[in-house]
Enzyme design. Structure first.
Site, PDB file in Angstrom:
ATOM      1  CG  ASP A 129      -2.069   1.074   1.047  1.00 57.82           C
ATOM      2  OD1 ASP A 129      -2.272   1.569  -0.081  1.00 57.82           O
ATOM      3  OD2 ASP A 129      -2.700   1.415   2.068  1.00 57.82           O
TER       4      ASP A 129
ATOM      5  CB  ALA B 187      -4.487   8.839   4.662  1.00 59.01           C
TER       6      ALA B 187
END
Length: 348
Positions: free
Chosen positions: A251, A267
């Site tokens: 990720d 984020a």
């Protein structure tokens, strides 16, 4: 007592969840992934999401254009699911080898997800088609209701979305991406052969105290957010057990420094430069290096029905300092573990 190994040799790994962005950012970050991994599942959440075959082909070419000479790397493209997506377009992309999987973002769950799915019912015809095709569904597993605490979003998603969906489409192949809770770890462990999970290095290494105690560390802020230690330990226990339906998905999600270090920061952790060594350190800490290669290089291909990479990668026990920042055209990028020393590094 046996001396610890100084070299780890594994089949060339794959990254089953990465954000490569676009434009100048793409050109900066792609080499960090293409140098190490044979393949990567590329997330489709660009500012203009990848919802058509033509858009995916064009994006894939931009990625390949950014791969340095000598790197043997294949980007695996994904389709961004929306309420209005045409199932025929998705099927065409899958049959033509353009789309490897499709991604379900609940609307507004993370970066560039405003176009995401408002309800599973809205895309049920598409999901039914995917089940027939054997096409994997990649899921960002969080609800986004205003009344649900951010630390509870994943557990609530299992009960209200994931389990009803899997009961309805029992043959659908699902990857529960970047799991962060003991609830998700147990759910995947107890699940059937067609349910798998990816796990990031940051969720194995850290918990919410690391992000919040003694000052806020914005470069540990990602979604799903870091959870309590008990959840971190459940993830570590899952991978240390040798569970075969969990595999590497970094990720890695780059944002420029000024977009992270601000009053409303983005984020995402840009962990591509250090992820493989970080995973190795975690497996070593848990006396689980016997399962390291499977997690990085074997479990993912097995779930996706793809061949294992033919090449090899060596990690050496050679302390290396992660740079404080990486230059961008008009800013900089702060990598995961910036300024810190890692025990394992990939042999160049």
């Amino acid at each position: 007592m046996t001396a610890p190994s100084q070299v780890l040799k594994i089949r060339r790994p794959d990254d089953w969840h990465v954000h490569l962005r676009d434009g100048d950012m793409l050109k900066t970050v792609v080499p960090y992934t293409s140098e190490i991994y044979g393949r990567a599942i590329v997330m489709p959440n660009l500012a203009s999401p990848i919802t058509t075959v033509d858009a995916a082909i064009a994006y894939r070419q931009r990625i390949l254009d950014a791969v340095p000479a000598g790197h043997d790397f294949t980007p695996l493209m994904t389709c961004y699911l929306t309420d209005s997506l045409d199932a025929d377009e998705l099927e065409r992309g899958f049959h033509e080898g353009v789309f490897t999987a499709a991604k379900l973002y609940p609307a507004n769950a993370t970066t560039n997800s405003s176009h995401g799915v408002t309800s599973v019912d809205a895309i049920m015809p598409v999901l039914e088609r995917m089940e027939k095709l054997g096409m994997p569904l990649l899921v960002h597993g969080e609800v986004t209701h205003a009344d649900v605490d951010i630390f509870d979003r994943e557990a609530r998603f299992i009960d209200t979305v994931m389990e009803p969906l899997r009961q309805r489409l029992t043959a659908l192949k699902v990857v529960f991406e970047h799991i962060t809770t003991k609830d998700a770890a147990q759910y995947v462990r107890d699940g059937s052969y067609n349910l798998a999970a990816t796990i990031t290095p940051q969720h194995l290494m850290f918990n919410r105290n690391d992000m919040l105690v003694g000052g806020i560390r914005p470069h540990l802020y990602c979604l799903p957010i870091l959870k309590r230690n008990i959840h971190q330990q459940a993830l570590r226990d899952l991978v240390a057990s040798g569970f075969t339906r969990a595999f590497l998905g970094t990720d890695s999600a780059p944002h420029s420094r000024h977009r992270k270090e601000t009053r409303c920061g983005c984020a995402g952790c840009f962990n591509a430069p250090s992820a493989l060594g970080s995973y190795a350190a975690v497996f070593e800490e848990m006396n689980a290096l016997a399962h390291f290669e499977a997690f990085c290089s074997l479990n993912g291909p097995q779930f996706y029905g793809l061949p294992v990479n033919t090449g090899w990668v060596e990690l050496v026990r050679d302390e290396q300092q992660i740079p404080e920042n990486i230059a961008l055209a008009d800013d900089s990028l702060v990598p995961f573990l910036a300024g810190e020393t890692v025990r394992w590094s990939v042999k160049k």
